[in-house]
Design a protein around this motif. Structure first.
Motif, PDB file in Angstrom:
ATOM      1  N   ALA A  53       0.869  -1.087   0.152  1.00 54.24           N
ATOM      2  CA  ALA A  53      -0.023  -0.043  -0.108  1.00 54.24           C
ATOM      3  C   ALA A  53       0.980   1.358   0.017  1.00 54.24           C
ATOM      4  CB  ALA A  53      -0.896   0.086   1.422  1.00 54.24           C
ATOM      5  N   GLU A  54       0.395   2.437   0.099  1.00 51.01           N
ATOM      6  CA  GLU A  54       1.107   3.726  -0.162  1.00 51.01           C
ATOM      7  C   GLU A  54       1.845   3.914   1.074  1.00 51.01           C
ATOM      8  OE1 GLU A  54      -1.149   6.988  -1.059  1.00 51.01           O
ATOM      9  OE2 GLU A  54      -2.461   5.968  -2.471  1.00 51.01           O
ATOM     10  N   GLY A  55       2.968   4.545   0.988  1.00 52.91           N
ATOM     11  CA  GLY A  55       3.894   5.128   2.115  1.00 52.91           C
ATOM     12  C   GLY A  55       4.709   3.886   2.799  1.00 52.91           C
TER      13      GLY A  55
END
Length: 98
Positions: A53-55
């Motif tokens: 997922a992001e980050g």
């Protein structure tokens, strides 16, 4: 074996999910929350199982019967800990307060 740590935020998510489930199915609400918690146990053995997922976070897809949930977490390799940051129903739009 990795340690799984549920943040305070996750406990708030469980309260919110429980309240929603209890409204429509009071007899099974507690069991459904228990099934989600049990499913998080997979992170002890396979902390990288979730999709990226992001980050730098990861997202674990959890199926409990015909319902689905998502758990957002960060695995810190150096500590061998999976920090579960949030849980939501798949039908919800995004994680709250993140």
């Amino acid at each position: 074996m990795a340690q799984v740590v549920l943040t305070e935020r996750v406990h708030e998510d469980f309260d919110r999910i429980f309240d929603h489930l209890f409204e429509f199915s009071p007899d099974t609400a507690a069991d459904r929350i228990a099934a989600i918690v049990e499913a998080l146990g997979v992170l002890e053995r396979s902390p990288l199982i979730g999709r990226p997922a992001e980050g730098g976070l990861r997202e674990l897809v959890i199926a409990t019967g015909r319902y689905g949930y998502l758990a957002l977490y960060r695995y810190v390799t150096e500590l061998d800990i999976a920090f579960v940051l949030a849980v939501r129903a798949q039908r919800e739009a995004g994680y709250r307060n993140l």
